[in-house]
Design a protein around this motif. Structure first.
Motif, PDB file in Angstrom:
ATOM      1  N   VAL A 243       0.992  -1.256  -0.132  1.00 42.23           N
ATOM      2  CA  VAL A 243       0.275  -0.087   0.087  1.00 42.23           C
ATOM      3  C   VAL A 243       1.024   1.366   0.054  1.00 42.23           C
ATOM      4  O   VAL A 243       1.542   1.401   0.963  1.00 42.23           O
ATOM      5  CB  VAL A 243      -0.868   0.091   1.192  1.00 42.23           C
ATOM      6  N   PRO A 244       0.760   2.005  -1.161  1.00 41.45           N
ATOM      7  CA  PRO A 244       0.344   1.653  -2.294  1.00 41.45           C
ATOM      8  C   PRO A 244       0.625   0.579  -3.128  1.00 41.45           C
ATOM      9  O   PRO A 244       1.905   0.134  -2.765  1.00 41.45           O
ATOM     10  CB  PRO A 244       0.403   3.164  -3.130  1.00 41.45           C
ATOM     11  N   PRO A 245      -0.047   0.143  -3.856  1.00 42.13           N
ATOM     12  CA  PRO A 245       0.434  -1.006  -4.948  1.00 42.13           C
ATOM     13  C   PRO A 245       1.989  -0.864  -5.449  1.00 42.13           C
ATOM     14  O   PRO A 245       2.122   0.343  -5.679  1.00 42.13           O
ATOM     15  CB  PRO A 245      -0.524  -1.054  -6.011  1.00 42.13           C
ATOM     16  N   ARG A 246       2.802  -1.756  -5.714  1.00 43.10           N
ATOM     17  CA  ARG A 246       3.873  -1.848  -6.108  1.00 43.10           C
ATOM     18  C   ARG A 246       3.846  -2.562  -7.758  1.00 43.10           C
ATOM     19  O   ARG A 246       3.518  -3.637  -7.661  1.00 43.10           O
ATOM     20  CB  ARG A 246       4.888  -2.539  -5.317  1.00 43.10           C
ATOM     21  N   ALA A 247       4.610  -1.822  -8.479  1.00 42.50           N
ATOM     22  CA  ALA A 247       4.405  -2.249  -9.777  1.00 42.50           C
ATOM     23  C   ALA A 247       6.083  -3.291  -9.627  1.00 42.50           C
ATOM     24  O   ALA A 247       6.860  -2.605  -9.506  1.00 42.50           O
ATOM     25  CB  ALA A 247       4.684  -1.399 -11.041  1.00 42.50           C
ATOM     26  N   THR A 248       5.957  -4.559 -10.099  1.00 41.59           N
ATOM     27  CA  THR A 248       6.792  -5.628 -10.133  1.00 41.59           C
ATOM     28  C   THR A 248       7.452  -5.745 -11.545  1.00 41.59           C
ATOM     29  O   THR A 248       8.581  -6.495 -11.526  1.00 41.59           O
ATOM     30  CB  THR A 248       6.674  -6.309  -9.232  1.00 41.59           C
ATOM     31  N   GLY A 249       6.838  -5.306 -12.571  1.00 47.19           N
ATOM     32  CA  GLY A 249       7.251  -5.603 -13.974  1.00 47.19           C
ATOM     33  C   GLY A 249       6.151  -5.095 -14.654  1.00 47.19           C
ATOM     34  O   GLY A 249       5.235  -4.489 -14.683  1.00 47.19           O
ATOM     35  N   VAL A 250       6.421  -5.772 -16.293  1.00 45.38           N
ATOM     36  CA  VAL A 250       5.354  -5.507 -17.315  1.00 45.38           C
ATOM     37  C   VAL A 250       5.200  -6.707 -18.023  1.00 45.38           C
ATOM     38  O   VAL A 250       5.850  -7.899 -17.955  1.00 45.38           O
ATOM     39  CB  VAL A 250       6.068  -4.486 -18.302  1.00 45.38           C
ATOM     40  N   ARG A 251       3.883  -6.595 -18.550  1.00 48.54           N
ATOM     41  CA  ARG A 251       3.321  -7.720 -19.547  1.00 48.54           C
ATOM     42  C   ARG A 251       3.468  -7.288 -20.975  1.00 48.54           C
ATOM     43  O   ARG A 251       3.121  -6.312 -21.298  1.00 48.54           O
ATOM     44  CB  ARG A 251       1.867  -8.136 -19.048  1.00 48.54           C
ATOM     45  N   VAL A 252       4.184  -8.305 -21.745  1.00 50.14           N
ATOM     46  CA  VAL A 252       4.349  -7.806 -23.025  1.00 50.14           C
ATOM     47  C   VAL A 252       3.805  -9.038 -23.724  1.00 50.14           C
ATOM     48  O   VAL A 252       3.657 -10.061 -23.603  1.00 50.14           O
ATOM     49  CB  VAL A 252       5.859  -7.676 -23.320  1.00 50.14           C
ATOM     50  N   GLY A 253       3.656  -8.412 -25.120  1.00 49.79           N
ATOM     51  CA  GLY A 253       3.088  -9.547 -26.159  1.00 49.79           C
ATOM     52  C   GLY A 253       1.718 -10.182 -26.077  1.00 49.79           C
ATOM     53  O   GLY A 253       1.212  -9.635 -25.086  1.00 49.79           O
ATOM     54  N   ALA A 254       1.291 -10.702 -27.221  1.00 51.56           N
ATOM     55  CA  ALA A 254      -0.110 -11.238 -27.119  1.00 51.56           C
ATOM     56  C   ALA A 254      -0.211 -12.409 -25.963  1.00 51.56           C
ATOM     57  O   ALA A 254      -1.180 -12.537 -25.396  1.00 51.56           O
ATOM     58  CB  ALA A 254      -0.351 -11.743 -28.375  1.00 51.56           C
ATOM     59  N   GLU A 255       0.929 -12.816 -25.650  1.00 51.87           N
ATOM     60  CA  GLU A 255       0.653 -14.030 -24.624  1.00 51.87           C
ATOM     61  C   GLU A 255       0.920 -13.579 -23.199  1.00 51.87           C
ATOM     62  O   GLU A 255       0.716 -14.206 -22.351  1.00 51.87           O
ATOM     63  CB  GLU A 255       1.871 -14.920 -24.652  1.00 51.87           C
ATOM     64  N   GLY A 256       0.958 -12.167 -22.993  1.00 51.40           N
ATOM     65  CA  GLY A 256       1.298 -11.691 -21.786  1.00 51.40           C
ATOM     66  C   GLY A 256       2.478 -11.933 -20.731  1.00 51.40           C
ATOM     67  O   GLY A 256       2.363 -12.199 -19.629  1.00 51.40           O
ATOM     68  N   ASP A 257       3.673 -12.232 -21.489  1.00 53.75           N
ATOM     69  CA  ASP A 257       4.678 -12.619 -20.843  1.00 53.75           C
ATOM     70  C   ASP A 257       5.188 -11.505 -19.854  1.00 53.75           C
ATOM     71  O   ASP A 257       5.059 -10.277 -20.003  1.00 53.75           O
ATOM     72  CB  ASP A 257       5.930 -12.882 -21.664  1.00 53.75           C
ATOM     73  N   GLN A 258       5.408 -12.105 -18.549  1.00 55.90           N
ATOM     74  CA  GLN A 258       6.039 -10.915 -17.635  1.00 55.90           C
ATOM     75  C   GLN A 258       7.344 -10.698 -17.454  1.00 55.90           C
ATOM     76  O   GLN A 258       8.453 -11.939 -17.598  1.00 55.90           O
ATOM     77  CB  GLN A 258       5.256 -11.689 -16.317  1.00 55.90           C
ATOM     78  N   VAL A 259       8.062  -9.649 -17.466  1.00 59.79           N
ATOM     79  CA  VAL A 259       9.283  -9.283 -17.285  1.00 59.79           C
ATOM     80  C   VAL A 259       9.454  -8.651 -15.628  1.00 59.79           C
ATOM     81  O   VAL A 259       8.606  -7.614 -15.849  1.00 59.79           O
ATOM     82  CB  VAL A 259       9.956  -8.369 -18.173  1.00 59.79           C
ATOM     83  N   VAL A 260      10.072  -9.419 -14.908  1.00 55.56           N
ATOM     84  CA  VAL A 260      10.210  -8.495 -13.435  1.00 55.56           C
ATOM     85  C   VAL A 260      11.300  -7.912 -13.294  1.00 55.56           C
ATOM     86  O   VAL A 260      12.417  -8.140 -13.739  1.00 55.56           O
ATOM     87  CB  VAL A 260      10.301 -10.056 -12.372  1.00 55.56           C
ATOM     88  N   VAL A 261      11.143  -6.681 -12.742  1.00 55.07           N
ATOM     89  CA  VAL A 261      12.225  -5.609 -12.590  1.00 55.07           C
ATOM     90  C   VAL A 261      11.896  -4.920 -11.137  1.00 55.07           C
ATOM     91  O   VAL A 261      11.087  -5.056 -10.678  1.00 55.07           O
ATOM     92  CB  VAL A 261      12.129  -4.504 -13.759  1.00 55.07           C
ATOM     93  N   ASP A 262      13.253  -4.265 -10.756  1.00 54.30           N
ATOM     94  CA  ASP A 262      12.733  -3.335  -9.879  1.00 54.30           C
ATOM     95  C   ASP A 262      12.288  -2.104 -10.023  1.00 54.30           C
ATOM     96  O   ASP A 262      12.023  -1.447  -8.862  1.00 54.30           O
ATOM     97  CB  ASP A 262      14.322  -2.915  -9.250  1.00 54.30           C
ATOM     98  N   LEU A 263      12.258  -1.493 -11.080  1.00 54.11           N
ATOM     99  CA  LEU A 263      11.600  -0.204 -11.425  1.00 54.11           C
ATOM    100  C   LEU A 263      11.165  -0.270 -12.974  1.00 54.11           C
ATOM    101  O   LEU A 263      11.793  -0.612 -13.985  1.00 54.11           O
ATOM    102  CB  LEU A 263      12.639   0.740 -11.112  1.00 54.11           C
ATOM    103  N   VAL A 264       9.954   0.276 -13.153  1.00 58.33           N
ATOM    104  CA  VAL A 264       9.566   0.646 -14.302  1.00 58.33           C
ATOM    105  C   VAL A 264       9.443   2.221 -14.689  1.00 58.33           C
ATOM    106  O   VAL A 264       9.287   2.796 -13.810  1.00 58.33           O
ATOM    107  CB  VAL A 264       8.075   0.101 -14.505  1.00 58.33           C
TER     108      VAL A 264
END
Length: 459
Positions: A149-170
């Motif tokens: 709280v507040p929510p934390r962004a931990t990565g992005v979803r990419v491509g049609a399959e929604g693959d996840q890329v986990v990072v420390d900062l977007v």
């Protein structure tokens, strides 16, 4: 070292990725356009359709922060920009002989170039950076959130399959049409604080190239002229190109007719600044390119209670988008990228100081743009003459007096706000002396009266 996802491969995204990579961080840059700048400058500029970057074909003058950031962070990129044809123009070049140097004068340099030249140089540097992975043609579809709280962004979803890329900062550098605010609201975050002001002005420009066997220089001519209802300007650029630009109210009934090249050029020849360049008999390189629907938008990912999300910050036009009258975009974007790169570990832990820095450092230029736009919008819509005698005198005096030109340049290049630069006893003395030599001075225009303009517009 931090893992960072940069969303968007424009100037701000490329700059952030490069500076982060050179500090040893692991960066993944996502850009949905599969094409990249630099393969063929002329073809790319005139034939690369970029609907998400409509300003790409409009004229640019890159202000001092672009040069100072690149020289500090990536001098090889700066040298590449010059090698690709960009030209340095110091504000004191107007006088031929520069006055006695003061601290800071070395920064009063404009890079005369098309935006694409800078993009190409940054693209080449990023491609050669070992710590940066570039995924072109890869669209980011959403964010990944963890607990908190507040929510934390931990990565992005990419491509049609929604693959996840986990990072420390977007880093959201996806531009003025960024989908990130909608994603945050959909994820249950408090909404970002968005402030938007419509600019009731429109731009039209046409590109030209000086002929190899023709004249090269119009002489000592200002690059801007004005009428009560329109502004005209010239943007000298790279590789013998230049743009002629007209600015007028979006409500002006003649706006549509100006997209005809013959009408556009006939009108432009009525303004001294643009006429001098058109008299060099240049070769037209483009149709008339129009841009309207402009606004100034500030998107803060923090409200009165603090950040609405952690693990995510914005930069470039995703953060601060201003109408291009003053040419602030690339400069503000690279300043934010430099700050991000230098403080990424702290920002990943807590973005609060970053939001405070953007408000303190960047927000004043947003507010200045809004103030100027409101004045210009009213003036162009009403066709009224300048009403501020002191401001008009300062503008004219700058081209006669290097002391006033220095103040003007420091404002233009985002080094001082206008109140600081012009609000000194020295400026008052120099302006008083200039006015004393011109007791009849009154604000006026060098552009054509309205009846001459209207006579050139087809009925």
């Amino acid at each position: 070292m931090a893992r960072v996802a940069v969303v968007g491969g424009g100037i701000s995204g490329l700059g952030a990725a490069l500076m982060l990579g050179r500090r040893g961080h692991r960066v993944t840059l996502f850009e949905q356009d599969a094409r990249q700048a630099g393969e063929d400058l002329q073809r790319d500029f005139f034939h690369w359709r970029r609907p998400r970057v409509p300003q790409a074909v409009q004229p640019h003058s890159l202000l001092a922060p672009v040069r100072t950031v690149l020289r500090a962070e990536a001098p090889d990129v700066y040298e590449d920009v010059l090698a690709r044809g960009a030209r340095e123009y110091h504000e004191f070049d107007w006088f031929g002989e520069h006055p006695e140097r003061r601290d800071g004068d070395e920064d009063l340099v404009t890079l005369r170039t098309r935006r694409l030249v800078l993009e190409a140089a940054l693209t080449a540097a990023v491609a050669g950076e070992p710590g940066v992975e570039v995924r072109r043609g890869c669209r980011v579809e959403g964010l990944v959130f963890g607990e908190g709280v507040p929510p934390r962004a931990t990565g992005v979803r990419v491509g049609a399959e929604g693959d996840q890329v986990v990072v420390d900062l977007v880093v959201d550098a996806s531009g003025r049409r960024s989908p990130v605010p909608e994603w945050l609201v959909a994820a249950g975050c408090r909404p970002p604080v968005v402030e938007s002001h419509r600019a009731g002005i429109a731009y039209l420009c046409r590109w030209y190239r000086l002929r190899a066997d023709g004249p090269r220089d119009p002489g000592r001519v200002r690059t801007g002229s004005a009428a009560p209802y329109a502004f005209a300007g010239v943007f000298p650029s790279d590789n013998d190109t230049f743009a002629v630009s007209l600015v007028l109210s979006t409500g002006d009934p003649s706006r549509g007719a100006l997209t005809d090249p013959a009408v556009f050029e006939a009108v432009a020849r009525r303004f001294p600044a643009t006429a001098a360049w058109l008299e060099l008999d240049p070769e037209p390189q483009s149709p008339v390119l129009a841009m309207a629907g402009l606004d100034n938008r500030w998107t803060a990912l923090a409200d009165a209670d603090g950040p609405v999300v952690t693990g995510l910050v914005n930069a470039g036009d995703s953060l601060i988008h201003t109408n291009p009258t003053f040419g602030h975009g690339a400069a503000l974007g690279l300043l934010a990228a430099q700050h991000l790169a230098g403080h990424v570990d702290e920002i990943a832990a807590d973005p609060t100081p970053y939001h405070a820095w953007t408000t303190r450092t960047l927000r004043p230029w947003f507010d200045a743009q809004i103030k100027a736009d409101r004045a210009d919008e009213q003036r162009l819509a009403e066709g009224s003459p300048p009403s501020d005698r002191r401001a008009a005198a300062l503008a004219a005096c700058a081209f006669d007096d290097p002391v006033v030109m220095r103040a003007r340049a420091r404002v233009r290049h985002l080094l001082e706000c206008s109140d600081e630069a012009y609000g000194t006893e020295e400026i008052d003395r120099h302006l008083a002396a200039w006015l004393a030599a011109r007791p009849e001075f009154m604000p006026q225009h060098d552009g054509p009266p309205r009846d001459q303009w209207d006579a050139l517009i087809p009925g």
